[in-house]
Design a protein around this motif. Structure first.
Motif, PDB file in Angstrom:
ATOM      1  N   SER A   1       0.892  -1.293   0.100  1.00 23.07           N
ATOM      2  CA  SER A   1       0.061   0.122  -0.009  1.00 23.07           C
ATOM      3  C   SER A   1       0.802   1.286   0.039  1.00 23.07           C
ATOM      4  N   TRP A   2       1.962   1.375   0.959  1.00 27.69           N
ATOM      5  CA  TRP A   2       2.626   2.382   0.860  1.00 27.69           C
ATOM      6  C   TRP A   2       3.575   2.795  -0.438  1.00 27.69           C
ATOM      7  N   SER A   3       3.963   1.466  -0.972  1.00 29.89           N
ATOM      8  CA  SER A   3       4.761   1.880  -2.129  1.00 29.89           C
ATOM      9  C   SER A   3       3.847   1.955  -3.420  1.00 29.89           C
ATOM     10  N   ASN A   4       2.480   2.009  -3.145  1.00 25.59           N
ATOM     11  CA  ASN A   4       1.780   2.384  -4.375  1.00 25.59           C
ATOM     12  C   ASN A   4       1.808   1.121  -5.404  1.00 25.59           C
TER      13      ASN A   4
ATOM     14  N   PRO B   1      -0.640   5.267  -0.470  1.00 27.44           N
ATOM     15  CA  PRO B   1       0.894   5.510  -0.964  1.00 27.44           C
ATOM     16  C   PRO B   1       1.405   6.619  -0.376  1.00 27.44           C
TER      17      PRO B   1
ATOM     18  N   VAL C   1       4.008   8.140  -5.899  1.00 28.73           N
ATOM     19  CA  VAL C   1       3.016   8.733  -6.703  1.00 28.73           C
ATOM     20  C   VAL C   1       3.694   9.472  -7.869  1.00 28.73           C
TER      21      VAL C   1
ATOM     22  N   VAL D   1      -2.299   7.345  -7.943  1.00 28.87           N
ATOM     23  CA  VAL D   1      -2.682   6.573  -6.559  1.00 28.87           C
ATOM     24  C   VAL D   1      -3.635   5.636  -6.949  1.00 28.87           C
TER      25      VAL D   1
END
Length: 370
Positions: A285-288, A323, A328, A335
């Motif tokens: 999720s954080w790294s998109n 993200p 992004v 996103v």
């Protein structure tokens, strides 16, 4: 002193509220009584059975990262880490700082627990409203297929969430071995997060900060009994981890972990004293979606029981997923994941049985179709 507190740890009245798992019989005890029996509830549907032809057709092995080179700033090794996270979601680390003795003592402590008589192990059984302790995980229905596995789950960090009533007091050195191993994994976590933070275009402390004030660590100790019909059952069904990152100690002699890669299943061959690392849903999720959590499962053996030790690193419940800004790009990578509190995602995950990557759909933005 409050009798419910020992060394700053919970004795068992408080719960984190992540979820619960229904009680089921011990597979280890079932096999001890009748090693030939494979009850219907453990026999997987045909499409889910670990059939040989579905294995990855070519010989593949997950990347191996020389941890010593990585932490000393070797750019080639950092690029290898980047490729491993992008293309595999799994890698093994060698030349790390967790000593052979610490690993040996940790494995011995877990083996000693599963060697206890069933009645004694039941003293540490999961409560009806909790996932700490001895039992099985992700059992949410009386009708679902079950894993060929018994487990013990302990929160090991931070101290305020350790529930000491689940820590076996009759096993000499158990607490010390688990705490020493836990501390060493925390050090590994910080070093890997520092390198991943840089790869994600952030400063080296960014991933650690993103976990909030209380980055948590939990250890799942798995016991997979031998099975007379291993082609019918799974030690653990296909799933991705709801963690940010997971560290796994494998059995040195039996290959049981398999990961999904290029439409097949790749066995992760043990390297003595290496530690398997995999990306969890949080980092995805954080790294998109640049670094993806990967579906994996465990198979059983007809000849011998197997144990493994999975250490999950997770953020604080109030931490926002979604993200980070550096991952992004409005034109090339908009996103792809929405903002959601981690605690809500974890409770959603524990409310369902393991089902591949299905849970990560909750994290994704619904894209409009033209």
């Amino acid at each position: 002193m409050d009798p419910n507190v020992e060394n700053g740890s919970m004795q068992g009245d408080e719960v984190l509220g992540w979820g619960k798992s229904l009680p089921v019989p011990s597979v280890q005890e079932m096999v001890r009584k009748d090693s030939r029996c494979v009850p219907e509830r453990y026999i997987q549907e045909h499409k889910d059975r670990p059939i040989e032809p579905e294995m990855c057709p070519h010989s593949s092995e997950i990347p191996v990262i020389n941890f010593s080179l990585l932490v000393n700033g070797d750019e080639d090794e950092r690029r290898k880490l980047d490729l491993a996270c992008k293309e595999w979601g799994f890698f093994q680390i060698t030349n790390h700082d967790v000593s052979e003795e610490v690993i040996k003592q940790m494995k011995a402590a877990v083996a000693a627990f599963f060697e206890l008589p069933l009645e004694e192990k039941r003293n540490y059984a999961m409560a009806a409203n909790d996932i700490h302790g001895y039992g099985q995980g992700f059992v949410v229905s009386e009708h679902q297929k079950l894993d060929w596995c018994d487990l013990m789950f302990l929160v090991t960090s931070p101290p305020k969430y350790k529930k000491m009533k689940y820590w076996p007091v009759t096993i000499p050195g158990f607490k010390e071995a688990v705490e020493q191993y836990s501390a060493e994994i925390l050090k590994l976590t910080e070093d890997i997060f520092a390198n991943m933070s840089l790869l994600m275009g952030m400063d080296k402390d960014a991933l650690k900060r993103l976990h909030g004030e209380m980055m948590k660590q939990g250890i799942r100790m798995n016991y997979y009994p031998a099975c007379s019909r291993p082609e019918l059952v799974l030690g653990v069904g296909p799933h991705s981890d709801a963690s940010s990152i997971t560290f796994l100690l494998q059995d040195d002699d039996i290959t049981g972990l398999q990961i999904r890669h290029e439409e097949g299943w790749v066995p992760v061959k043990p390297i003595p004293n290496a530690i398997v690392v995999n990306i969890g849903d949080v980092i995805e999720s954080w790294s998109n979606g640049v670094y993806k959590s990967i579906e994996h499962r465990a198979v059983t053996s007809v000849t011998a029981a197997r144990m493994s030790i999975a250490t999950f690193v997770i953020p604080d419940d109030d931490v926002e997923l979604g993200p980070v800004e550096t991952m992004v790009d409005d034109y090339n990578r908009p996103v792809m994941y929405k903002s959601i509190k981690y605690g809500d995602y974890l409770r959603y995950t524990f409310s369902k049985k393991m089902d591949g990557k299905a849970n990560t759909e909750l994290l994704k933005v619904e894209l409009e179709s033209n």
